[in-house]
Each structure stands twice: as structure tokens, then as C-alpha cells.
Design an enzyme around this catalytic site. Structure first.
Site, PDB file in Angstrom:
ATOM      1  CE  LYS A  45      -0.655  -0.388   1.237  1.00  7.81           C
ATOM      2  NZ  LYS A  45      -1.050  -1.752   0.984  1.00  7.81           N
ATOM      3  CG  ASN A  46       2.632  -2.892   1.351  1.00  9.76           C
ATOM      4  OD1 ASN A  46       1.431  -2.808   1.646  1.00  9.76           O
ATOM      5  ND2 ASN A  46       3.084  -2.652   0.131  1.00  9.76           N
ATOM      6  CB  CYS A 140      -4.781  -2.586  -5.502  1.00 11.53           C
ATOM      7  SG  CYS A 140      -4.620  -1.220  -4.356  1.00 11.53           S
ATOM      8  NE  ARG A 147      -2.431  -8.125  -5.674  1.00  8.78           N
ATOM      9  CZ  ARG A 147      -2.295  -7.149  -4.791  1.00  8.78           C
ATOM     10  NH1 ARG A 147      -3.201  -6.192  -4.698  1.00  8.78           N
ATOM     11  NH2 ARG A 147      -1.244  -7.109  -3.994  1.00  8.78           N
ATOM     12  CG  ASP A 330       3.573  -1.083  -4.352  1.00  7.48           C
ATOM     13  OD1 ASP A 330       2.871  -1.613  -5.228  1.00  7.48           O
ATOM     14  OD2 ASP A 330       3.811  -1.597  -3.248  1.00  7.48           O
ATOM     15  NE  ARG A 422      -6.840  -0.871   0.745  1.00  6.91           N
ATOM     16  CZ  ARG A 422      -6.150  -1.182  -0.354  1.00  6.91           C
ATOM     17  NH1 ARG A 422      -6.592  -0.835  -1.543  1.00  6.91           N
ATOM     18  NH2 ARG A 422      -5.021  -1.844  -0.285  1.00  6.91           N
TER      19      ARG A 422
HETATM   20  N1  EPU Z   1       1.779 -14.141  -7.516  1.00  4.51           N
HETATM   21  C1  EPU Z   1       1.303 -15.336  -7.943  1.00  4.51           C
HETATM   22  N2  EPU Z   1       0.996 -16.285  -6.994  1.00  4.51           N
HETATM   23  C2  EPU Z   1       1.150 -16.029  -5.676  1.00  4.51           C
HETATM   24  C3  EPU Z   1       1.644 -14.772  -5.243  1.00  4.51           C
HETATM   25  C4  EPU Z   1       1.951 -13.838  -6.201  1.00  4.51           C
HETATM   26  O1  EPU Z   1       1.149 -15.592  -9.135  1.00  4.51           O
HETATM   27  O2  EPU Z   1       0.846 -16.929  -4.862  1.00  4.51           O
HETATM   28  C5  EPU Z   1       2.060 -13.080  -8.508  1.00  4.51           C
HETATM   29  C6  EPU Z   1       1.046 -11.944  -8.330  1.00  4.51           C
HETATM   30  O3  EPU Z   1      -0.171 -12.220  -8.975  1.00  4.51           O
HETATM   31  C7  EPU Z   1       1.782 -10.762  -8.868  1.00  4.51           C
HETATM   32  C8  EPU Z   1       3.227 -11.077  -8.502  1.00  4.51           C
HETATM   33  O4  EPU Z   1       3.288 -12.498  -8.252  1.00  4.51           O
HETATM   34  O5  EPU Z   1       1.631 -10.690 -10.260  1.00  4.51           O
HETATM   35  C9  EPU Z   1       3.732 -10.311  -7.296  1.00  4.51           C
HETATM   36  O6  EPU Z   1       2.900 -10.542  -6.194  1.00  4.51           O
HETATM   37  P1  EPU Z   1       3.379 -10.405  -4.685  1.00  4.51           P
HETATM   38  O7  EPU Z   1       2.917 -11.632  -3.983  1.00  4.51           O
HETATM   39  O8  EPU Z   1       4.820 -10.015  -4.609  1.00  4.51           O
HETATM   40  O9  EPU Z   1       2.528  -9.177  -4.213  1.00  4.51           O
HETATM   41  P2  EPU Z   1       1.592  -9.110  -2.969  1.00  4.51           P
HETATM   42  O10 EPU Z   1       2.215  -9.766  -1.802  1.00  4.51           O
HETATM   43  O11 EPU Z   1       0.226  -9.512  -3.370  1.00  4.51           O
HETATM   44  C10 EPU Z   1       2.696  -6.943  -2.042  1.00  4.51           C
HETATM   45  C11 EPU Z   1       2.214  -5.583  -1.645  1.00  4.51           C
HETATM   46  C12 EPU Z   1       1.844  -4.813  -2.894  1.00  4.51           C
HETATM   47  C13 EPU Z   1       3.050  -4.729  -3.797  1.00  4.51           C
HETATM   48  C14 EPU Z   1       3.575  -6.142  -4.105  1.00  4.51           C
HETATM   49  C15 EPU Z   1       4.855  -6.137  -4.931  1.00  4.51           C
HETATM   50  C16 EPU Z   1       1.238  -5.966   0.503  1.00  4.51           C
HETATM   51  C17 EPU Z   1       0.012  -6.070   1.345  1.00  4.51           C
HETATM   52  N3  EPU Z   1       1.056  -5.725  -0.776  1.00  4.51           N
HETATM   53  O12 EPU Z   1       1.600  -7.561  -2.710  1.00  4.51           O
HETATM   54  O13 EPU Z   1       1.481  -3.519  -2.460  1.00  4.51           O
HETATM   55  O14 EPU Z   1       2.695  -4.107  -4.997  1.00  4.51           O
HETATM   56  O15 EPU Z   1       3.842  -6.834  -2.879  1.00  4.51           O
HETATM   57  O16 EPU Z   1       5.869  -5.471  -4.274  1.00  4.51           O
HETATM   58  O17 EPU Z   1       2.344  -6.041   1.002  1.00  4.51           O
HETATM   59  C18 EPU Z   1       0.486  -1.411  -2.649  1.00  4.51           C
HETATM   60  O18 EPU Z   1       1.000  -1.140  -1.549  1.00  4.51           O
HETATM   61  O19 EPU Z   1      -0.079  -0.560  -3.382  1.00  4.51           O
HETATM   62  C19 EPU Z   1       0.531  -2.793  -3.114  1.00  4.51           C
HETATM   63  C20 EPU Z   1      -0.220  -3.238  -4.105  1.00  4.51           C
END
Ligand code: EPU
Length: 444
Positions: A45-46, A140, A147, A330, A422
């Protein structure tokens, strides 16, 4: 951000009311059956939700294979079609995307309602066309207060873009992008991919330090390189990107989903079953494989399959989430669900998101004995899940409740299952084929 959180809280509340009064869809499970057999893992998915937007970078036709057939992919397809891309499905898992004649750089609120990955349209459209607008993304709700995407915006600004964000929309614009040295305050997956997509078209060289190393970061970089990008270092914490003027089309196969893989591996353990997950990359699963072995599960692997079985009592453990190759956040709800059935005290520490224990309240309704303090949850173990009615608070929380249902003595009914749709392809069918008594009732 608070407004966005309140919005999602209200959406969630309305769904829960809907479940009660309109009998919206639920998953019903009668557990305590050891699951056995083979299961084919779908595309990640990601990775898919980054690679589909990345195809908009191409001035040519892209054919992307091994896409998971899930709601997030359907939503993204609608969103990029509305931008003017031509999307053709060759079959349920193969999409042809022709983004040569994109006419719009803005997506509407409805197209991104439940989806987080719409933010990738910012990086790719900024890179190729110099502007983009997306609504504040859904997905989520894993952080108190929402986020944030400040690292993404800081990265775009370092490349020369102007950014704007309010409670409703995010806008980025640049006459020209110029390569820069960018350091991420923490290795965010989304920021790494998004900044990389914009930097592909920046003049000169870009370095992203403290980058995320997750397999889907590597997959997205590999896809862009296949189209003609010049990205080096994906999978390490330093990405080096030499800007190019244009990308062409290409064919690409998405990697298998490590989180779906892990969910079925844990299902084998929690039901005392014997499951072989096929079409997987065992190297991506090492943190879980080692954890399950430490807990006394049997694990056997070869090039593209992993077999997990549990024929003896399991042992309690300690889990701490971190970025790849650490234990993935995850899979945290799923491993926690397993640990609370195991004799002895276990502790789970969540380091990535500050609000990822919302599922605990639901699991406790089924007989779990979790205590949460800040970012850690502890359990005294030996829980025998019982029947009951619960609601999925997010995608992986939904997976945890399914696992609890598979182990429970009594009927478990899970609502709010749009979250599961999703991110998991055909999960009832796949679990049923392994011998689970699981079905979907109600209507959507
Ligand atoms: N963060 C910030 N500022 C930013 C970006 C991130 O403070 O600009 C913080 C976030 O708030 C969080 C942490 O850094 O506390 C990690 O966030 P990250 O950006 O790594 O996560 P993401 O890109 O929003 C993706 C996956 C998530 C997965 C995370 C961590 C996608 C679409 N989503 O999210 O997937 O948990 O990386 O590996 O790729 C899931 O599949 O269930 C899911 C939530």
C-alpha cells in the site's frame, strides 16, 4: 491542525452512529481456529500510494503492476484522473497512467477525504509544473493535534518554493526549483518521498540527510530512476538527487506489502496455526521474524516465502518501534495483540506516533489487560479474548481487532471497517481461505 483533527473526530463519530442506527458494514468473526495454508501477499500500500502520484512526473506512459486492490488506490486513481491523467486498468492490479496532458494542479476535498497520500501530489506537481494545491490530508489519526507535514514544506521551501497552509488546504508554488542540502529533523517517510519527487526536477544537486530508509522509499526511488531520474542512496540515510529536465514513461512492479505480510505472520502465531506467506521479500521482515523467533514461534523462509507456525507456548517480549530496519509502527497494534495472549509481562513502546494506542480501549473490551502510560503499553499477558462489539479506530487498529477476533472465544463484531478496506486487499477472503470463520454483514 486542531480543526483538521476535530473534523476527523466528527467524521468518525458519525460513522459510529451510522453503525448503530443504519447497520453499516461490520466484520463478524468466530475465532479459536488454528489458521493453516498459504496466502498470496498483495503489492505494498505505502509504495503504491507514492508510485501512482510519482507517475505524474512522467511525460510518457507508465504501466504499474502488482498494485493492491484497495480503497486508497481507488481514491488516488480518481484524484489523478480529475487532474487530467488518463488511467486505464489492464486488470485489478495493473494500471496504465498517461500524464502527458495534465491540465489541473489542484485536487478537491472529496477526493482526499480519507486518504493521507494525497500529499504526494504536492511534490510531484511542484516538481513538474511548479504548482500544486491539495486539501489537508486525511488518513489515520495517529498524532494528538494531527499529523503535521512541516518537514515536507520546509524541504520544498529549501528548493525555492513558496508554501501556504491553513486548516483546509496546502499550496506550493515555484518559478524554478534549485537543488539544496536538506536535513530532516526526523526520518519521515512522507517527507523523504515528497521532497525527493520535487527535487528530481530541481536544477543541480539535492541532498536529503537523515532520510527514511523504508522499503517503499527505495521502491519509489527505483520507479523514478526507471523513468530517467538520477537518485542515489535510497535505503541509506542520505539521498543524492541530480536534477533532470524531463522523465519518460516505463513499466514497474510494486514490492510486496511488508505490513500485510506481517499481519498474516502474526495471525499464524495468535491462532496456533501454520501459515505460509507467499510473494514476499523476507529481508523486509527481519525485525518481525526475529521477534517471533524470540517469542518461540517457528519461522522458515526462502527467497520469496515465509512460513510461520506455533506449536509450543509463546514467551512474553519487549517491542520498541522505530524506522526501518527497526520494528515498524504499522505492526505495533498487531504484535501487541499477540503479546497480550502470551503468558508473562510484555512492554510495547511506540516512538513514531504519539497517539497509536487508541485501539487498546477496544481490545480491552474483548478482555485484553493493557495499561497505557504515555508512549508505552504494558500487559500482564495470558489474556483469552472473548466475544464483543468493537470499532476500528484506524487501519492497523482494525487489523489488531481482526487478530483478536481470530483468537477469541465468542463472536467478535468489528465496525468502522472502511479503515481496513483502505489498506488490506480482500482480507476476509484471504483469512477465510486459511480456515477462518469471518464474514462481512450490513451494507455500506
Ligand atoms: N512528522 C512531523 N513532520 C512532518 C512529517 C512527519 O512531525 O513533516 C512526524 C509525524 O507526525 C510522525 C512521525 O514524524 O509522528 C513519522 O511520520 P512519517 O512522515 O514517517 O509518516 P507518514 O509519511 O505520515 C508513513 C506511512 C504510515 C507509516 C509511517 C511510518 C504512508 C502513506 N503512510 O506515514 O503508514 O505509519 O510512514 O512508517 O506511507 C499505515 O500504513 O497504517 C500508516 C499509517
Amino acid at each position: 491542525m486542531l480543526c483538521a483533527s476535530l473534523f476527523w473526530y466528527i467524521v468518525d463519530f458519525i460513522y459510529r452512529l451510522g453503525e448503530v442506527f443504519l447497520r453499516m458494514e461490520q466484520i463478524v468473526i468466530n475465532g479459536r481456529r488454528p489458521l493453516q495454508g498459504k496466502v498470496q501477499i498483495s503489492g505494498a500500500k505505502n509504495a503504491a500510494v507514492a508510485i501512482i502520484p510519482a507517475a505524474l512526473a512522467a511525460n510518457g506512459i507508465c504501466i504499474i503492476d502488482n498494485l493492491p486492490n484497495i480503497e486508497d488506490v481507488v481514491s488516488l486513481r480518481k484524484a489523478i484522473t480529475n487532474l487530467g491523467a488518463k488511467c486505464k486498468l489492464h486488470d485489478a492490479h495493473t494500471m496504465e497512467i498517461d500524464a502527458r496532458n495534465i491540465t489541473l494542479f489542484k485536487i478537491g476535498k472529496d477526493e482526499a477525504r480519507f486518504m493521507r497520500a494525497s500529499y504526494y501530489l504536492l511534490g510531484v506537481l511542484l516538481g513538474r509544473f511548479g504548482e500544486a494545491e491539495v486539501p489537508v490530508p486525511g488518513g489515520c489519526d495517529l498524532n494528538v493535534g494531527g499529523r503535521t507535514i512541516d518537514y515536507h514544506l520546509k524541504g520544498f521551501e529549501a528548493l525555492g518554493a513558496e508554501t501556504y497552509q491553513d486548516d483546509e488546504v496546502i499550496r506550493v508554488k515555484a518559478d524554478k526549483l534549485v537543488g539544496a542540502d536538506i536535513y530532516l529533523d526526523s526520518p519521515s517517510v512522507g517527507a523523504t518521498i515528497n521532497i525527493m519527487m520535487a527535487a528530481v526536477f530541481a536544477e543541480g544537486n539535492t541532498i536529503i540527510d537523515n532520510a527514511a530508509k523504508e522499503p517503499h522509499v527505495v521502491d519509489t526511488a527505483n520507479f523514478l530512476n526507471k523513468l530517467g531520474a538520477r537518485i542515489k542512496g535510497a535505503g541509506t540515510d542520505t539521498l543524492r538527487i541530480a536534477g533532470v529536465r524531463e522523465l519518460g514513461g516505463g513499466e514497474y512492479t510494486v514490492i510486496p506489502d511488508p505490513i500485510e505480510t506481517g499481519t498474516y505472520m502474526i495471525a499464524a502465531a495468535i491462532t496456533g496455526g501454520d501459515i505460509t506467506v507467499e510473494n514476499v521479500i523476507p529481508r523486509h521482515m527481519e525485525s518481525l521474524t526475529h521477534k517471533l523467533k524470540d517469542m518461540n514461534c517457528k519461522v522458515e523462509e526462502d527467497l520469496d516465502f515465509i512460513r510461520v507456525w506455533a506449536d509450543a507456548p509463546l514467551k512474553a517480549s519487549v517491542v520498541r518501534t522505530s524506522g526501518y530496519p527497526g520494528f515498524p509502527t504499522d505492526l505495533q497494534p498487531q504484535i501487541s495483540t499477540l503479546l497480550c495472549t502470551v503468558k508473562g509481562k510484555s512492554k510495547i513502546t511506540e516512538t513514531i506516533f504519539d497517539n497509536r494506542f487508541r485501539y487498546v480501549e477496544e481490545l480491552n473490551k474483548l478482555g485484553a489487560n493493557f495499561k497505557v502510560e504515555g508512549r508505552a503499553a504494558t500487559t500482564d499477558g495470558s489474556c483469552l479474548f472473548r466475544g464483543g462489539e468493537v470499532s476500528a479506530t484506524d487501519l492497523r487498529a482494525g487489523a489488531a481487532l481482526v487478530l483478536a477476533g481470530l483468537a477469541a472465544d465468542g463472536e467478535v463484531r468489528i465496525g468502522n471497517i472502511r479503515h481496513l478496506d483502505r489498506g488490506y486487499e480482500a482480507f476476509e477472503e484471504k483469512f477465510r481461505a486459511l480456515g477462518a470463520d469471518i464474514r462481512r454483514v450490513g451494507h455500506n
